[in-house]
Design an enzyme around this catalytic site. Sequence first.
Site, PDB file in Angstrom:
ATOM      1  CB  CYS A   1      -0.963  -0.002   1.180  1.00  0.00           C
ATOM      2  SG  CYS A   1      -2.135  -1.355   1.119  1.00  0.00           S
TER       3      CYS A   1
ATOM      4  CG  ASN B   1      -6.382   0.174   1.827  1.00  0.00           C
ATOM      5  OD1 ASN B   1      -5.741   0.453   0.813  1.00  0.00           O
ATOM      6  ND2 ASN B   1      -5.809  -0.308   2.929  1.00  0.00           N
TER       7      ASN B   1
ATOM      8  CG  HIS C   1      -2.414   3.996   2.249  1.00  0.00           C
ATOM      9  ND1 HIS C   1      -3.072   3.642   1.095  1.00  0.00           N
ATOM     10  CD2 HIS C   1      -2.502   2.916   3.077  1.00  0.00           C
ATOM     11  CE1 HIS C   1      -3.543   2.409   1.220  1.00  0.00           C
ATOM     12  NE2 HIS C   1      -3.209   1.952   2.416  1.00  0.00           N
TER      13      HIS C   1
HETATM   14  N1  COA Z   1     -18.099  -5.471  11.691  1.00  0.00           N
HETATM   15  C1  COA Z   1     -18.442  -5.624  12.981  1.00  0.00           C
HETATM   16  N2  COA Z   1     -17.558  -6.032  13.926  1.00  0.00           N
HETATM   17  C2  COA Z   1     -16.295  -6.283  13.523  1.00  0.00           C
HETATM   18  C3  COA Z   1     -15.889  -6.146  12.188  1.00  0.00           C
HETATM   19  C4  COA Z   1     -16.851  -5.727  11.252  1.00  0.00           C
HETATM   20  N3  COA Z   1     -16.556  -5.550   9.956  1.00  0.00           N
HETATM   21  N4  COA Z   1     -14.581  -6.476  12.097  1.00  0.00           N
HETATM   22  C5  COA Z   1     -14.174  -6.795  13.326  1.00  0.00           C
HETATM   23  N5  COA Z   1     -15.216  -6.699  14.198  1.00  0.00           N
HETATM   24  C6  COA Z   1     -15.222  -6.952  15.615  1.00  0.00           C
HETATM   25  C7  COA Z   1     -14.126  -7.862  16.078  1.00  0.00           C
HETATM   26  O1  COA Z   1     -14.475  -9.207  15.877  1.00  0.00           O
HETATM   27  C8  COA Z   1     -13.996  -7.466  17.513  1.00  0.00           C
HETATM   28  O2  COA Z   1     -15.006  -8.118  18.235  1.00  0.00           O
HETATM   29  P1  COA Z   1     -14.705  -8.715  19.700  1.00  0.00           P
HETATM   30  O3  COA Z   1     -14.317  -7.530  20.535  1.00  0.00           O
HETATM   31  O4  COA Z   1     -16.008  -9.323  20.073  1.00  0.00           O
HETATM   32  O5  COA Z   1     -13.584  -9.667  19.505  1.00  0.00           O
HETATM   33  C9  COA Z   1     -14.317  -5.988  17.543  1.00  0.00           C
HETATM   34  O6  COA Z   1     -15.012  -5.724  16.305  1.00  0.00           O
HETATM   35  C10 COA Z   1     -13.106  -5.104  17.634  1.00  0.00           C
HETATM   36  O7  COA Z   1     -12.162  -5.572  16.704  1.00  0.00           O
HETATM   37  P2  COA Z   1     -10.806  -4.817  16.497  1.00  0.00           P
HETATM   38  O8  COA Z   1     -10.040  -5.473  15.394  1.00  0.00           O
HETATM   39  O9  COA Z   1     -10.102  -4.608  17.804  1.00  0.00           O
HETATM   40  O10 COA Z   1     -11.353  -3.388  15.998  1.00  0.00           O
HETATM   41  P3  COA Z   1     -10.577  -2.075  15.708  1.00  0.00           P
HETATM   42  O11 COA Z   1     -11.221  -0.983  16.453  1.00  0.00           O
HETATM   43  O12 COA Z   1      -9.097  -2.223  15.843  1.00  0.00           O
HETATM   44  O13 COA Z   1     -10.893  -1.838  14.163  1.00  0.00           O
HETATM   45  C11 COA Z   1      -9.870  -2.167  12.018  1.00  0.00           C
HETATM   46  C12 COA Z   1     -10.518  -2.810  13.222  1.00  0.00           C
HETATM   47  C13 COA Z   1      -9.473  -3.238  11.033  1.00  0.00           C
HETATM   48  C14 COA Z   1     -10.872  -1.223  11.385  1.00  0.00           C
HETATM   49  C15 COA Z   1      -8.629  -1.349  12.484  1.00  0.00           C
HETATM   50  O14 COA Z   1      -7.854  -2.136  13.332  1.00  0.00           O
HETATM   51  C16 COA Z   1      -7.795  -0.893  11.331  1.00  0.00           C
HETATM   52  O15 COA Z   1      -8.237  -0.111  10.514  1.00  0.00           O
HETATM   53  N6  COA Z   1      -6.516  -1.342  11.267  1.00  0.00           N
HETATM   54  C17 COA Z   1      -5.666  -0.988  10.183  1.00  0.00           C
HETATM   55  C18 COA Z   1      -5.976  -1.845   8.994  1.00  0.00           C
HETATM   56  C19 COA Z   1      -5.372  -1.348   7.736  1.00  0.00           C
HETATM   57  O16 COA Z   1      -5.335  -0.160   7.504  1.00  0.00           O
HETATM   58  N7  COA Z   1      -4.902  -2.257   6.890  1.00  0.00           N
HETATM   59  C20 COA Z   1      -4.360  -1.964   5.626  1.00  0.00           C
HETATM   60  C21 COA Z   1      -2.989  -1.440   5.760  1.00  0.00           C
HETATM   61  S1  COA Z   1      -2.369  -0.917   4.230  1.00  0.00           S
END
Ligand code: COA
Length: 382
Positions: free
Chosen positions: A121, A339, A309
């Site tokens: 990315c 993304n 990004h």
């Molecule tokens: N809808 C609803 N719930 C979801 C979900 C979705 N699409 N995806 C995950 N969850 C749940 C999880 O299962 C978790 O549940 P639990 O607490 O019962 O286990 C809860 O939401 C929290 O998950 P978590 O991963 O801690 O959430 P977060 O606040 O960190 O948000 C992302 C998740 C992926 C949005 C965030 O971590 C993120 O954006 N990370 C960077 C990813 C990225 O940019 N990747 C590309 C890089 S180039």
Amino acid sequence: MGCKIIGCGKALPERRVTNDELASLVDTSDEWIVSRTGIRERRIAVGETATDLGVMAARRALGAEEGGWRSDAAEAVDPASIDLIVCMTISGDTVVPSQAAMLKAALGLPSAVAFDLNAACAGCVYGMDVASQMLELSAAEQRAAAAEGRPPRRNPLRRALVVGTERLTRLVDWTDRATCVLFGDGAGAVVLEWREGEPGVLSSFLRNTDDLDGVLAVGNAFDMTTFPFGGPVEAAGAHSAAMARFGDRAVATLGEAPAEGGEGGASPFIVMDGPAVFKFASNAMAEAACAVLERAGLAIDDVKCIVPHQANERIIKYAAKKLGVGLDRFQVSLASVGNTSASSVLMALADAYLAGRIEPGDAVMLVGFGGGLTSGALLYRA
Ligand code: COA
């Protein structure tokens, strides 16, 4: 210095997929996706190839088609004047020919040399840095050749097409709600031109941080069904980093039996530890931004527009806070596209140019991060 953006364009596939539509596929909601990421919808390439999208974005950047931004809107760029194509992608149509070679042929660019670049990315930032450095080196070599009365020892390169194109949604596990809500497809392109004596790229900063915990990986989807020489590969040393967290899913191959004790089955899909990537990204963006400012001797207030990004609005907000600037200084385009990996910064840059946010003489910063783990920034004078 001297490397100017003279055209910029983007292309999106037709099919629009809202958060509500995703909520009919996996256990998620519009509220969860918007509040955690800022993404409201994305485009999915159903009929379009990565080549189609890249060609459309490039034609707009070249002025061969409406819809792009050009510094000299009156005149389209002569295809024969493009000396170089760098294409950033992790989801190109083929491995060989390269995606860049496919674009060269489809665009009808007779003189260009073409190659792909994979920095996940952060691809846009890496691609812009590589292409602009090649133009700068070529200009220096041509000056030396003229001074010494000899032919240049390297390809003369004056104009480059830099394209990011992704059909990332082919790498997504559509049953995994943690990843499938994040990604989308699209392409972005710029035309770079060397202009002796004019300001252009002011500074750049690239970094690779070893992904020792395997927080972001996509396996290679090799088909091993005809491979007669044995079982699963034992990954070793640094190569095993992606396996540390995801077992054999990240680096095993299609058709291969799971390694003994492994989780079972190869995965050609994006596997990710979201919170770990979030933490890396927030810090890496601020680090790269500070580094290019320091290298150019500028302050953040000297920068008119920051094009990051487009992974997550919360990551961008965090970076803005760390840098001490308002979110309004950033081009934020992710709500409608998600993304798009190696396309995202150039797509957002096209939005910034088309919205009139960038004027000649403005300092502009591109900043990205991605799997690898890659990060970097590039500062230029428009
Ligand atoms: N809808 C609803 N719930 C979801 C979900 C979705 N699409 N995806 C995950 N969850 C749940 C999880 O299962 C978790 O549940 P639990 O607490 O019962 O286990 C809860 O939401 C929290 O998950 P978590 O991963 O801690 O959430 P977060 O606040 O960190 O948000 C992302 C998740 C992926 C949005 C965030 O971590 C993120 O954006 N990370 C960077 C990813 C990225 O940019 N990747 C590309 C890089 S180039």
